[in-house]
Every structure is written in C-alpha cells, then in structure tokens.
Design a protein around this motif. Sequence first.
Motif, PDB file in Angstrom:
ATOM      1  N   SER A  32       0.832  -1.212   0.000  1.00  0.00           N
ATOM      2  CA  SER A  32       0.000   0.000   0.000  1.00  0.00           C
ATOM      3  C   SER A  32       0.860   1.253   0.000  1.00  0.00           C
ATOM      4  O   SER A  32       0.583   2.205  -0.731  1.00  0.00           O
ATOM      5  N   LEU A  33       1.899   1.270   0.800  1.00  0.00           N
ATOM      6  CA  LEU A  33       2.769   2.442   0.868  1.00  0.00           C
ATOM      7  C   LEU A  33       3.522   2.655  -0.446  1.00  0.00           C
ATOM      8  O   LEU A  33       3.643   3.786  -0.920  1.00  0.00           O
ATOM      9  N   VAL A  34       3.988   1.577  -1.045  1.00  0.00           N
ATOM     10  CA  VAL A  34       4.680   1.683  -2.335  1.00  0.00           C
ATOM     11  C   VAL A  34       3.715   2.202  -3.399  1.00  0.00           C
ATOM     12  O   VAL A  34       4.047   3.094  -4.185  1.00  0.00           O
ATOM     13  N   ARG A  35       2.484   1.677  -3.421  1.00  0.00           N
ATOM     14  CA  ARG A  35       1.483   2.104  -4.400  1.00  0.00           C
ATOM     15  C   ARG A  35       1.156   3.590  -4.249  1.00  0.00           C
ATOM     16  O   ARG A  35       0.853   4.280  -5.207  1.00  0.00           O
ATOM     17  N   MET A  36       1.273   4.085  -3.017  1.00  0.00           N
ATOM     18  CA  MET A  36       0.990   5.496  -2.766  1.00  0.00           C
ATOM     19  C   MET A  36       2.225   6.381  -2.978  1.00  0.00           C
ATOM     20  O   MET A  36       2.201   7.576  -2.680  1.00  0.00           O
ATOM     21  N   GLY A  37       3.297   5.778  -3.508  1.00  0.00           N
ATOM     22  CA  GLY A  37       4.478   6.555  -3.860  1.00  0.00           C
ATOM     23  C   GLY A  37       5.430   6.827  -2.710  1.00  0.00           C
ATOM     24  O   GLY A  37       6.277   7.712  -2.798  1.00  0.00           O
ATOM     25  N   ALA A  97      -8.258   3.701  -6.274  1.00  0.00           N
ATOM     26  CA  ALA A  97      -8.383   5.042  -6.831  1.00  0.00           C
ATOM     27  C   ALA A  97      -7.015   5.703  -6.914  1.00  0.00           C
ATOM     28  O   ALA A  97      -6.073   5.306  -6.240  1.00  0.00           O
ATOM     29  N   ALA A  98      -6.936   6.703  -7.744  1.00  0.00           N
ATOM     30  CA  ALA A  98      -5.693   7.456  -7.854  1.00  0.00           C
ATOM     31  C   ALA A  98      -5.328   8.056  -6.501  1.00  0.00           C
ATOM     32  O   ALA A  98      -6.194   8.339  -5.678  1.00  0.00           O
ATOM     33  N   VAL A  99      -4.059   8.222  -6.300  1.00  0.00           N
ATOM     34  CA  VAL A  99      -3.576   8.818  -5.061  1.00  0.00           C
ATOM     35  C   VAL A  99      -3.648  10.338  -5.200  1.00  0.00           C
ATOM     36  O   VAL A  99      -3.137  10.909  -6.154  1.00  0.00           O
ATOM     37  N   MET A 100      -4.331  10.967  -4.264  1.00  0.00           N
ATOM     38  CA  MET A 100      -4.411  12.429  -4.238  1.00  0.00           C
ATOM     39  C   MET A 100      -3.373  12.933  -3.244  1.00  0.00           C
ATOM     40  O   MET A 100      -3.278  12.414  -2.132  1.00  0.00           O
TER      41      MET A 100
END
Length: 182
Positions: free
Chosen positions: A22-27, A85-88
Amino acid sequence: MFPPEFSTLDGSWGGLAGFDASLVRMGEAPIWKKGANGDDAEIIRLFLQQTAGSQFVVTLRRSADGSARVVTKTSAYGPKVKQPAAVMTRSFPVDAAELQQLDAMIAKAALWKFYPGAWPLDPDSICIDGIYMIMERASFEGHGFVHGNILCEVGRDGIAVANQLLSIGHVENIGGIYVEKI
C-alpha cells in the motif's frame, strides 16, 4: 519498506507485509535507510488504513531551522474496487504552535522510547478490526516505529498523537471515520 527486523512483527491484522504494498502504491519510500531524510532534521510518517474507505499517509518533514511542511496522500479502496483510486496528494505548511503541541503529545505518549514498538493486544479481549496505524520517525537520532489497531491496541495518548498529525495534514475524524478536509 520497513527495516528487516520488522518482517517478524505481527500486528493485529497478521503482520506488516500487506502495508508495504500500500505504501509503495501510494508513492512512499523507506524513511529508515541512511540518508533517507536528506536535509530534513526529522520525518514523521503516519499510515492509516481503515477497513473500508480510504488510506491516508501523512508525512511531516521538519527542517533543521525548525520550519515544517506536511504532505497528505489519500487513496480510496474497498471490496468492490478492482483498481484502487488514484492517489491524491496535498501539501501544507505547519505552524510552530502545531509542532509544539505535536512534540508535547509525542513526549507524553513516549512513542519513540521503545523499538520496535507495538502496543500489546490483551489476549482475553475481542478485537473488531477498524483502523490500523503505523507511525514512523526518522531523524539524526535514528528510526522510531510504532504500530497497532486503533480500536484495540493504541492507547489514548497514541491516538491523540495520530489525531494531531492527521489534523495538521487536513484529515479529520467524523464519527469514527477519517476524511480529508476540503
């Protein structure tokens, strides 16, 4: 994402491996590695995962001169969502009064006094999963790490720190659900 010694930690949701993705996916990148904080005197990162709704990453970066900025990332997910969903991402300056209050709360909660940190889960309790929290700190003094289920493990002082950091990052708790302030 987390130091190797954390691979054996078992939180109330069965470990930390799923949170890595999850953290990697959120950059996000690891903050514990040498040099990860760059010129920042301190980085505090809070990852919050609700059982339904959104994930939040609130990262506070404090410069050597004492000034700070916070970056909030939000991503919705759920059982019927095939693709998250895209990360905002939003960024905000942090004022000195907010930092002083956060520092006082962290000291009261003694967050970085034990390593690695996990709040104990009472073996006789029944825990209904709700919100899982991982909080990390990287500074010139080293790395700090605490994690736990807010409903079952994290004490009032730990929840107060999380809520203060979320408030600084423009996220609020409305009836037990965290939402981004617009």
